[in-house]
Design a protein around this motif. Sequence first.
Motif, short mmCIF file in Angstrom:
data_model
loop_
_atom_site.label_atom_id
_atom_site.label_comp_id
_atom_site.label_asym_id
_atom_site.label_seq_id
_atom_site.Cartn_x
_atom_site.Cartn_y
_atom_site.Cartn_z
N GLY A 230 0.82 -1.21 0.00
CA GLY A 230 0.00 0.00 0.00
C GLY A 230 0.85 1.26 0.00
O GLY A 230 1.83 1.35 0.74
N ILE A 231 0.49 2.20 -0.87
CA ILE A 231 1.14 3.52 -0.90
C ILE A 231 0.07 4.52 -0.48
O ILE A 231 -0.97 4.63 -1.13
N THR A 232 0.33 5.24 0.60
CA THR A 232 -0.75 6.01 1.22
C THR A 232 -0.56 7.52 1.05
O THR A 232 -0.85 8.06 0.00
N ASP A 233 -0.08 8.18 2.05
CA ASP A 233 -0.07 9.64 2.09
C ASP A 233 0.72 10.26 0.94
O ASP A 233 1.85 9.87 0.66
N PHE A 234 0.12 11.26 0.26
CA PHE A 234 0.77 11.99 -0.84
C PHE A 234 1.03 13.44 -0.45
O PHE A 234 1.14 14.31 -1.30
N GLY A 235 1.18 13.71 0.85
CA GLY A 235 1.30 15.08 1.33
C GLY A 235 2.58 15.78 0.95
O GLY A 235 2.66 17.02 1.00
N ASP A 236 3.64 15.03 0.57
CA ASP A 236 4.90 15.67 0.18
C ASP A 236 5.11 15.66 -1.32
O ASP A 236 6.21 15.97 -1.82
N LEU A 237 4.05 15.30 -2.07
CA LEU A 237 4.12 15.29 -3.53
C LEU A 237 4.58 16.66 -4.05
O LEU A 237 4.08 17.70 -3.62
N THR A 238 5.53 16.64 -4.97
CA THR A 238 6.03 17.91 -5.52
C THR A 238 6.76 17.66 -6.82
O THR A 238 7.05 16.52 -7.18
#
Length: 773
Positions: A230-238
Amino acid sequence: MNNNLHGSEPILTDPPEIDAVSASKIAERNFGKSGTALELGGERDQNFRIDTNCGNRFVLKIFNRADDPGVLDFRTQAIQHIQRTDLDLPVMNIVPTLDGDPWTSISENGDTYFGQLYTFVSGQKASLADFDDDALFAYGESIARTGQALRGFFHPDAQYDILWDLRHASDFRSVLDTISDDRRRATAELVLDRFDERVAPEFETLRAQVVHNDLGPDNVLFDDNDRVSGITDFGDLTYTALVCDLAVVLTNVMNRHDNPISAAQSVVKGYVSVTPLEEAELRLLPDLVLTRLAVRGIMHVWQREKYEHNTDNVSDLWESLITFEEIGSDVIGRHLRTAALGGNVPYSRSETSELLSRRRQVLGSARLSYCDPVHFVAGDGVWLFDQSGQRYLDAYNNVQIVGHGNADVAAAIAGQARTLTTNTRYLHEAVVSLSERLLATMPAEFDRVLLVNSGSEANDIAWRLATALTNREGAIVTEHAYHGITEATTRLSPEDWPAEDQPTHVEAVPPPVDQSNHHGRTADSAELITEALNSLETRDTELAAFLFDPLFTSTGILPPDTEQLRQMVDRVHEAGGLVIADEVQAGFGRTGSNMWGFQAADIVPDIVTMGKPMGNGHPVAAVVTRSNIVSALRDDPGIFSTYGGNPVSSVAALAVLNIIEENQLLEHADAVGKYLQTGLAQLSAEYDLIGEIRRSGLMIGVELVQDTEPWTPATTAATDIVNRLRQHRILIGSTGKHGNILKIRPPLVFKQSHADRLLDALDTVLGSFDDTA
């Protein structure tokens, strides 16, 4: 924390404060999912697991107030893009609101937040500490696949400022003074200095795209087989350099894994199996890893006050950074490069126990160093690395005279191997250039070079030249000397003679010891040669040659009395014999004062042999002499070695000569040798076990004794100390007839800081040593 740091607003803004009851109401009211909510935690957002009444699970995320609709849309479209381009990546699905929107607006306690619901992905968080190579390889594959799935995706808000984008790492200088620990602050500053010097000027030239930017264990789940589930949090996507995705994960793996370097190599191998790294990415990767680790450490100083749940491993994090900085980013980089390029070696890595068993099956009882054999897989400078990534300080191996894995030597070998490998019956510049360079270091009367493959072969050829020219068979060597493994050189090596089985054509004499640093007293050296000549004569044998190591290493590292040695040489010449200087151990600047040991002794031999360090580990050796001596064999029947002096071997030796000259390693060896001798003398004043210290350049013998009156060798103690130092990951050896002399002869790139490390370890071992052992 300085609020002027790029992208710091989400970190500075307090996270939402919504309770579980309110969260369950939001899930039902806005998404139509009725059930109970369980808070999962989060750094800047809130996350809840929603267990519905019908048995399904979802994750509700309440975003930080600093995240605006444009950023939410960016993350939403990125997730949807991944799902379209790689159906097998285990990314959570976005669950629309009852109105069909990808997120909802929430008003709680007078504040407004955005919320989004996702499908629940199975798996558990992992510590990474015990992941095996296969799991780490698969992890690397998943990182690369995620980046590959995002390739070509863009969004108007993709380049919004985010604190964790490594392009902004230099900003953290402004908060270094918040680190109270001096060592941690200094280490972080060194890392940022190197980032500014190496990475920042090239960062914008690296391949760039939208990346997840935090595929560490907090945002990735694993199944029971340690595979990404599972790949979850995308909060640091940039939008940033693609290689940052890999750097972030390596930071997490190396900080947590028991064998950090080896683990990082496995991740890199997995990554490049999907996305090969470009040269600039490979070059900057180790500094990006250490920079990310430093930034995390700096952030923890602040988070200790605001997010205490994130600081439980802060000590381990800083210790990892300090350790990696001591190893050096260049060293780490070479390991990562080896992994990325596949290493180009036609064998598979084995566990130590398995390898030992396999070795015994095919090599029998061939001797290994140390009671607890060590399994090395890589080397760099004065360091050797075992299969678990632990590094050992090499204060013993003189073969790699300019350092393990020397880049210049390796490049010369690889470049020539790709171009041409042949023999000396064809014209080639390398063999001629090498011969010219060697002769330039020799006495003026020397004008011939014979290139071979090993010191044993060189000494064998030298002995053949001596017997052919003189038409004699007699030899004089020094006690307990070693000169090779051929039949002829074994007979010239008292170290290898069976008890009471001295060859009839050989006499062994004590070396002409410099009395200023030796306890013993030797007879007149010229008289000893005369006695040896007389002994040979009684067996109807005339002298062909006197063969000696100028530092008498195997006898116990005994720098000679130059006047006594000159008298021995003169007496040999008077008797019609030749003098052969075996420079296999003393040569190539080991003495510090001269290139060759015989020069330090101020004599001129007839033949000089060399090997071991000549190619820094590549098999190449030489005999240097006069043309009238060579003609005794070259004319009839002649001398030819198929591999001796081949272009690859010749360029390896040329590279070694260049490095010694360009880096002034003779002067360096002398300075470090003196420094080390001073430290050993201080230990000698404290520990009675040390009887004597003898040194020439960076060749040092430390003689251990049980008693000085009478002089009683401490053989068992020496063996024990060598093995205890190995447990401290320091490598030395022992030598001498009684095996009681510690042999210290590191690569010439050994520095004072390395000497300090050796001295500290030896102090510890001696301090805990039982003198009755």
